[in-house]
Design a protein around this motif. Structure first.
Motif, PDB file in Angstrom:
ATOM      1  N   PRO A 160       0.964  -1.360   0.000  1.00 27.71           N
ATOM      2  CA  PRO A 160       0.141   0.065   0.021  1.00 27.71           C
ATOM      3  C   PRO A 160       0.756   1.292  -0.040  1.00 27.71           C
ATOM      4  N   THR A 161       0.377   2.149  -0.515  1.00 28.87           N
ATOM      5  CA  THR A 161       1.116   3.675  -0.524  1.00 28.87           C
ATOM      6  C   THR A 161       0.378   4.783   0.130  1.00 28.87           C
ATOM      7  N   LEU A 162       0.920   5.663   0.820  1.00 28.46           N
ATOM      8  CA  LEU A 162       0.592   6.628   1.369  1.00 28.46           C
ATOM      9  C   LEU A 162       1.250   7.972   0.903  1.00 28.46           C
ATOM     10  N   VAL A 163       0.486   8.616  -0.017  1.00 31.96           N
ATOM     11  CA  VAL A 163       0.812   9.844  -0.441  1.00 31.96           C
ATOM     12  C   VAL A 163       0.566  11.046   0.194  1.00 31.96           C
ATOM     13  N   PHE A 164       1.591  11.922   0.480  1.00 29.93           N
ATOM     14  CA  PHE A 164       1.456  13.279   1.058  1.00 29.93           C
ATOM     15  C   PHE A 164       1.349  14.399  -0.257  1.00 29.93           C
ATOM     16  N   ILE A 165       0.479  15.173  -0.141  1.00 26.14           N
ATOM     17  CA  ILE A 165       0.688  16.120  -1.256  1.00 26.14           C
ATOM     18  C   ILE A 165       1.219  17.462  -0.572  1.00 26.14           C
ATOM     19  N   VAL A 166       2.588  17.911  -1.137  1.00 26.76           N
ATOM     20  CA  VAL A 166       3.095  19.011  -0.615  1.00 26.76           C
ATOM     21  C   VAL A 166       3.424  19.989  -1.761  1.00 26.76           C
ATOM     22  N   SER A 167       4.174  20.931  -1.536  1.00 24.01           N
ATOM     23  CA  SER A 167       4.202  22.050  -2.534  1.00 24.01           C
ATOM     24  C   SER A 167       5.794  22.471  -2.389  1.00 24.01           C
ATOM     25  N   VAL A 168       6.236  22.995  -3.664  1.00 20.62           N
ATOM     26  CA  VAL A 168       7.868  23.319  -3.698  1.00 20.62           C
ATOM     27  C   VAL A 168       7.537  24.918  -3.240  1.00 20.62           C
ATOM     28  N   LEU A 169       6.288  25.219  -3.327  1.00 19.26           N
ATOM     29  CA  LEU A 169       5.979  26.755  -2.757  1.00 19.26           C
ATOM     30  C   LEU A 169       6.713  26.695  -1.254  1.00 19.26           C
ATOM     31  N   GLY A 170       6.886  25.614  -0.537  1.00 17.95           N
ATOM     32  CA  GLY A 170       7.269  25.241   0.896  1.00 17.95           C
ATOM     33  C   GLY A 170       8.837  26.031   0.869  1.00 17.95           C
ATOM     34  N   TYR A 171       9.643  25.491  -0.165  1.00 18.88           N
ATOM     35  CA  TYR A 171      10.917  25.883  -0.130  1.00 18.88           C
ATOM     36  C   TYR A 171      11.290  27.466  -0.352  1.00 18.88           C
ATOM     37  N   THR A 172      10.017  28.269  -0.542  1.00 16.51           N
ATOM     38  CA  THR A 172      10.391  29.642  -0.330  1.00 16.51           C
ATOM     39  C   THR A 172      10.176  30.318   0.833  1.00 16.51           C
ATOM     40  N   ALA A 173       9.809  29.536   1.941  1.00 16.27           N
ATOM     41  CA  ALA A 173       9.793  29.607   3.424  1.00 16.27           C
ATOM     42  C   ALA A 173      10.717  29.778   4.552  1.00 16.27           C
ATOM     43  N   LYS A 174      12.060  29.518   3.829  1.00 11.47           N
ATOM     44  CA  LYS A 174      13.255  29.487   4.504  1.00 11.47           C
ATOM     45  C   LYS A 174      13.298  30.598   5.505  1.00 11.47           C
ATOM     46  N   SER A 175      13.230  31.689   5.228  1.00  7.92           N
ATOM     47  CA  SER A 175      13.424  32.982   6.025  1.00  7.92           C
ATOM     48  C   SER A 175      12.429  32.829   7.346  1.00  7.92           C
ATOM     49  N   GLU A 176      11.254  32.126   6.981  1.00  6.76           N
ATOM     50  CA  GLU A 176       9.956  32.230   7.908  1.00  6.76           C
ATOM     51  C   GLU A 176      10.392  31.054   8.962  1.00  6.76           C
ATOM     52  N   ILE A 177      10.842  29.940   8.374  1.00  8.45           N
ATOM     53  CA  ILE A 177      11.318  29.089   9.367  1.00  8.45           C
ATOM     54  C   ILE A 177      12.430  29.469  10.265  1.00  8.45           C
ATOM     55  N   ASP A 178      13.296  30.095   9.527  1.00  5.68           N
ATOM     56  CA  ASP A 178      14.700  30.679  10.393  1.00  5.68           C
ATOM     57  C   ASP A 178      14.143  31.439  11.405  1.00  5.68           C
ATOM     58  N   LYS A 179      12.939  32.215  11.185  1.00  6.52           N
ATOM     59  CA  LYS A 179      12.759  33.043  12.342  1.00  6.52           C
ATOM     60  C   LYS A 179      12.292  32.433  13.565  1.00  6.52           C
ATOM     61  N   ILE A 180      11.751  31.347  13.506  1.00  8.14           N
ATOM     62  CA  ILE A 180      10.821  30.684  14.535  1.00  8.14           C
ATOM     63  C   ILE A 180      11.992  29.573  15.191  1.00  8.14           C
ATOM     64  N   ARG A 181      13.338  29.376  14.583  1.00  9.82           N
ATOM     65  CA  ARG A 181      14.141  28.007  14.906  1.00  9.82           C
ATOM     66  C   ARG A 181      14.668  28.088  16.168  1.00  9.82           C
ATOM     67  N   GLY A 182      14.779  29.217  16.868  1.00  4.74           N
ATOM     68  CA  GLY A 182      15.686  29.122  18.022  1.00  4.74           C
ATOM     69  C   GLY A 182      14.850  28.465  19.377  1.00  4.74           C
ATOM     70  N   GLY A 183      13.521  28.812  19.077  1.00  3.88           N
ATOM     71  CA  GLY A 183      12.834  28.397  20.456  1.00  3.88           C
ATOM     72  C   GLY A 183      11.885  27.018  19.724  1.00  3.88           C
ATOM     73  N   SER A 184      10.672  26.961  20.666  1.00  2.00           N
ATOM     74  CA  SER A 184       9.773  25.599  20.020  1.00  2.00           C
ATOM     75  C   SER A 184       9.142  26.320  18.902  1.00  2.00           C
ATOM     76  N   ILE A 185       9.272  25.064  17.725  1.00  2.00           N
ATOM     77  CA  ILE A 185       8.911  25.547  16.302  1.00  2.00           C
ATOM     78  C   ILE A 185       7.306  25.790  16.293  1.00  2.00           C
ATOM     79  N   PHE A 186       6.435  24.793  17.250  1.00  6.72           N
ATOM     80  CA  PHE A 186       5.149  25.063  17.197  1.00  6.72           C
ATOM     81  C   PHE A 186       4.681  26.120  17.826  1.00  6.72           C
ATOM     82  N   ASP A 187       5.241  26.699  18.823  1.00  7.02           N
ATOM     83  CA  ASP A 187       4.925  27.834  19.550  1.00  7.02           C
ATOM     84  C   ASP A 187       5.079  29.003  18.649  1.00  7.02           C
ATOM     85  N   GLY A 188       6.358  29.083  17.956  1.00  8.42           N
ATOM     86  CA  GLY A 188       6.732  30.022  16.785  1.00  8.42           C
ATOM     87  C   GLY A 188       5.654  30.222  15.896  1.00  8.42           C
TER      88      GLY A 188
END
Ligand SMILES: NC(=O)c1ccc[n+]([C@@H]2O[C@H](COP(=O)([O-])OP(=O)(O)OC[C@H]3O[C@@H](n4cnc5c(N)ncnc54)[C@H](OP(=O)(O)O)[C@@H]3O)[C@@H](O)[C@H]2O)c1
Length: 331
Positions: A160-188
């Motif tokens: 069986p196959t489990l397919v997740f639908i993602v997006s390469v737009l995600g790769y444009t969010a580096k600065s956004e993830i960097d902003k919240i990487r210091g502490g808890s990511i989900f709190d960020g």
């Protein structure tokens, strides 16, 4: 770089790699399948003689309308079922997974397709809504369905196959993830004051991909018998973003008008995910090919792996609180 590649790829003709011999007699679940990519994926699966296709939707009336539409276009009745699933609710995901695990004989493929693009703040289950729907509950559903997928593999001698639908737009969010990487990511992610909602959708797709990479790494096919992969369908003309504010909407409509695939063409990339086989496990697929070379270094290198592990650790803590054992007792 990846956006240039994506733009060039938009104009390539895509093959339909699923057919009667890959789908006949099989059972599939497609989430968010009352419209867009999910609807066209479900339509193809019915067309290619699947014996059961579950449309997992939050709006049952829209699901019934989609069912009639598929039956009309394929001439096949008695294949499509419409089941309720609200990806903004833990209880709904849990109820759906229990029903699917007990009422379906087998599951050959699960497409975790439901997703939302929101650019105004709201919350569901104590988190910003698109994080809950696109990330937390998407992985929750995948984890809850793993035992049934694994069992289907053993019982029927299938993978069986489990397919997740993602997006390469995600790769444009580096600065956004960097902003919240210091502490808890989900709190960020849940800090409304710091949130840049124009980049929120891309950020949720990045976090989703990181979590799926870790999930796949922890669930090797050798042990579970289940293939887990990720499909980026490219830019497609669908209802995505219909809830967004005017500016985001206009931007997306303009870009789509210039280069979007139809939802049907986009659905071919998802069909590829369902038939791509073991070598696709844990990998990014796009344009009906494995596209790991599209993944930026900062996602795949040691720093990226640390990010994946950090996201995973926090996600597991949250999900284990919602349903103890859902991750720690994975097959
Ligand atoms: N279109 C693109 O260019 C593109 C590119 C890359 C990735 N994707 C991904 O492709 C997937 C499908 O999107 P699409 O483009 O086909 O857009 P779409 O037409 O808007 O389809 C999204 C589906 O998800 C459902 N959904 C949203 N929130 C939900 C919730 N809380 N519970 C259950 N279902 C929910 C929607 O249901 P309702 O009709 O009830 O809202 C709809 O059926 C998404 O994961 C998206 O991120 C799309």
């Amino acid at each position: 770089m990846v956006m240039l590649r994506l733009t060039a790829e938009q104009y390539r003709k895509l093959p339909i790699l699923a057919n009667e011999s890959t789908c006949s007699g099989k059972t599939y679940i497609v989430t968010g399948s009352n419209s867009g990519l999910g609807l066209e994926t479900a339509r193809h699966l019915v067309e290619y003689s699947a014996s059961c296709v579950v449309l997992a939707v939050r709006n049952l009336a829209a699901g019934e309308y989609a069912k009639k539409d598929i039956e009309k276009s394929t001439g096949r009745n008695g294949v499509v079922e419409v089941w309720h699933l609200d990806m903004a609710s833990y209880a709904s995901v849990r109820t759906f997974a229990k029903k699917a695990s007990t009422e379906l004989d087998r599951i050959d493929g699960l497409v975790a397709n439901a997703g939302v693009m929101l650019d105004t703040w709201s919350t569901a289950e104590g988190m910003e809504t698109s994080v809950t729907a696109n990330v937390t509950n998407t992985l929750f559903l995948g984890a809850l369905m793993m035992p049934k997928l694994s069992e289907s593999g053993r019982k029927f001698g299938i993978q069986p196959t489990l397919v997740f639908i993602v997006s390469v737009l995600g790769y444009t969010a580096k600065s956004e993830i960097d902003k919240i990487r210091g502490g808890s990511i989900f709190d960020g992610l849940n800090d409304q004051k710091r949130a840049n909602m124009d980049q929120r959708y891309a950020l949720t797709k990045l976090v989703e991909e990181c979590a799926v990479r870790q999930f796949a790494a922890l669930c090797p096919v050798k042990r579970t018998g289940v293939i887990v992969n990720m499909v980026a369908p490219g830019l497609c003309s669908t209802g995505l973003g219909r809830d967004a504010r005017t500016f985001t909407k206009i931007m997306h409509e303009m870009i789509r008008a210039m280069m979007a695939r139809t939802a049907e063409v986009g659905s071919r990339t998802i069909l590829h995910g369902l038939v791509a086989g073991e070598e696709s496990h844990g990998k990014l697929l796009s344009g009906c090919k494995i596209k790991e070379y599209w993944v930026p270094d900062w996602v795949s290198n040691a720093e990226g792996q640390r990010l994946q592990k950090d996201i995973w650790k926090e996600l597991v803590a949250r999900l284990e609180e919602v349903q103890p054992g859902c991750i720690s007792q994975l097959p």
